[in-house]
Design a protein around this motif. Structure first.
Motif, mmCIF file in Angstrom:
data_model
loop_
_atom_site.group_PDB
_atom_site.id
_atom_site.type_symbol
_atom_site.label_atom_id
_atom_site.label_comp_id
_atom_site.label_asym_id
_atom_site.label_seq_id
_atom_site.Cartn_x
_atom_site.Cartn_y
_atom_site.Cartn_z
ATOM 1 N N VAL A 141 41.901 38.508 40.835
ATOM 2 C CA VAL A 141 41.363 38.702 39.491
ATOM 3 C C VAL A 141 41.508 40.137 38.999
ATOM 4 O O VAL A 141 41.299 40.412 37.818
ATOM 5 C CB VAL A 141 39.870 38.302 39.408
ATOM 6 N N LYS A 142 41.856 41.061 39.896
ATOM 7 C CA LYS A 142 41.937 42.468 39.527
ATOM 8 C C LYS A 142 43.364 42.899 39.202
ATOM 9 O O LYS A 142 43.595 43.663 38.288
ATOM 10 C CB LYS A 142 41.393 43.343 40.673
ATOM 11 N N GLY A 143 44.306 42.446 39.985
ATOM 12 C CA GLY A 143 45.661 42.958 39.850
ATOM 13 C C GLY A 143 45.770 44.333 40.471
ATOM 14 O O GLY A 143 44.775 45.027 40.691
ATOM 15 N N SER A 148 52.085 43.107 42.801
ATOM 16 C CA SER A 148 51.952 41.970 41.892
ATOM 17 C C SER A 148 52.311 40.642 42.538
ATOM 18 O O SER A 148 51.683 39.612 42.248
ATOM 19 C CB SER A 148 52.813 42.186 40.644
ATOM 20 N N VAL A 149 53.314 40.626 43.403
ATOM 21 C CA VAL A 149 53.715 39.370 44.031
ATOM 22 C C VAL A 149 52.611 38.867 44.956
ATOM 23 O O VAL A 149 52.252 37.689 44.958
ATOM 24 C CB VAL A 149 55.048 39.535 44.779
ATOM 25 N N TYR A 150 52.046 39.774 45.739
ATOM 26 C CA TYR A 150 50.930 39.415 46.608
ATOM 27 C C TYR A 150 49.750 38.918 45.775
ATOM 28 O O TYR A 150 49.138 37.889 46.099
ATOM 29 C CB TYR A 150 50.525 40.621 47.438
ATOM 30 N N ALA A 151 49.423 39.635 44.708
ATOM 31 C CA ALA A 151 48.297 39.239 43.861
ATOM 32 C C ALA A 151 48.526 37.845 43.281
ATOM 33 O O ALA A 151 47.602 37.011 43.237
ATOM 34 C CB ALA A 151 48.097 40.261 42.744
ATOM 35 N N PRO A 180 38.310 38.577 50.256
ATOM 36 C CA PRO A 180 37.984 39.917 50.739
ATOM 37 C C PRO A 180 38.481 40.989 49.784
ATOM 38 O O PRO A 180 39.482 40.821 49.082
ATOM 39 C CB PRO A 180 38.741 40.014 52.077
ATOM 40 N N GLY A 181 37.774 42.108 49.782
ATOM 41 C CA GLY A 181 38.302 43.332 49.197
ATOM 42 C C GLY A 181 39.060 44.085 50.272
ATOM 43 O O GLY A 181 39.565 43.484 51.224
ATOM 44 N N PRO A 182 39.146 45.417 50.163
ATOM 45 C CA PRO A 182 39.840 46.181 51.200
ATOM 46 C C PRO A 182 39.040 46.163 52.504
ATOM 47 O O PRO A 182 37.877 46.565 52.535
ATOM 48 C CB PRO A 182 39.926 47.590 50.614
ATOM 49 N N ILE A 183 39.672 45.680 53.560
ATOM 50 C CA ILE A 183 39.017 45.510 54.856
ATOM 51 C C ILE A 183 39.771 46.340 55.890
ATOM 52 O O ILE A 183 41.010 46.373 55.896
ATOM 53 C CB ILE A 183 39.006 44.024 55.288
ATOM 54 N N GLY A 245 31.406 44.736 45.968
ATOM 55 C CA GLY A 245 31.176 44.785 44.530
ATOM 56 C C GLY A 245 32.378 45.177 43.694
ATOM 57 O O GLY A 245 32.270 45.273 42.470
ATOM 58 N N ALA A 246 33.540 45.358 44.334
ATOM 59 C CA ALA A 246 34.694 45.892 43.610
ATOM 60 C C ALA A 246 35.154 44.999 42.461
ATOM 61 O O ALA A 246 35.652 45.499 41.447
ATOM 62 C CB ALA A 246 35.850 46.120 44.579
#
Length: 249
Positions: A141-143, A148-151, A180-183, A245-246
């Protein structure tokens, strides 16, 4: 009683990072876990650590033949599947002008195709009331520039969770996604070419999180356990963001 006592689970991409943390948590909660991964050596490490609580099968989810071998191992156990955690996948940075056909197809074959056929081939083995959990990402949802391909591949995963939840609800099977966000995983730091670049990458990602830190694989495992267990019995078609919360603040 543990949340998954006596259950059988499948975890793809279960030899490191989030996948390995989920395998460990599922075993702790009483499950027998079928674990897949591409590295025979890492699978051996998982087997040495967890013993007869796991069945390991080497394979790549982008290979239909490999998936057939995984499900042959599931069938041999004779207990069906109560949980599928379709986790295997990955990605690499590429700005729009740098995207190649190989980059695109490799990402989509693994993340999208691998997820489709992991779940499709699981269908005959899913017990009534089974739970399917997909690994998406808050990037859906963020981009993100140069990702972009992964997103896009993770946005597809989010869509699958909704559609498959609708298709399987009459079988009593729930389908959800964890985002997940950045892990702090080897896969995240491996996006950088050099250790110095990795440090800068991780620091920059952490600074963009309202909690000002990276998440841990164990925190994602807690969320996956919730979606996999009866504790989420009234939850299907959802995406649970675990990103400090990102994506929300």
């Amino acid at each position: 009683m543990a949340d998954l006592d006596g259950k059988t689970a499948l975890v793809t991409g279960g030899t490191s990072g989030i996948g390995l943390a989920v395998v460990r948590r599922f075993v702790t909660e009483g499950a027998h876990v079928v674990v897949t991964g591409r590295s025979a050596g890492k699978l051996d490490d998982v087997k040495r650590e967890l013993g007869d609580r796991v069945t390991t099968v080497q394979g790549d989810v982008s290979s239909l033949d490999d998936l057939d071998r995984v499900y042959a191992a599931v069938a041999e156990r004779g207990t069906g599947l109560d949980v599928v955690f379709a986790n295997a996948g990955g990605g690499e940075f590429a700005a729009l002008e740098e995207i190649t056909w190989e980059h695109f197809t490799t990402t989509f074959e693994s993340n999208v195709g691998g997820t489709v056929f992991t779940v499709q081939k699981a269908l005959p083995h899913l017990n009534p009331g089974a739970a399917v959990v997909l690994t998406s990402s808050n990037i859906d949802v963020k981009g993100s520039a140069s990702f972009s391909v992964y997103a896009a591949s993770k946005a597809a995963i989010r869509s699958f969770a909704r559609s498959w939840a609708a298709e399987l609800v009459d079988r009593g099977i729930r389908v959800n996604a964890v985002a997940p966000g950045p892990i702090a995983t080897p896969g995240l730091s491996g996006l950088a070419a050099e250790p110095e670049q990795a440090e800068a990458l991780l620091g920059g990602l952490a600074s963009g999180v309202p909690m000002r830190r990276l998440g841990t694989p164990e925190e994602i495992a807690d969320a996956v356990l919730y979606l996999a267990s009866p504790r989420s019995s009234y939850v299907t078609g959802a995406e649970l963001y675990v990103d400090g919360g990102a994506s929300q603040i």
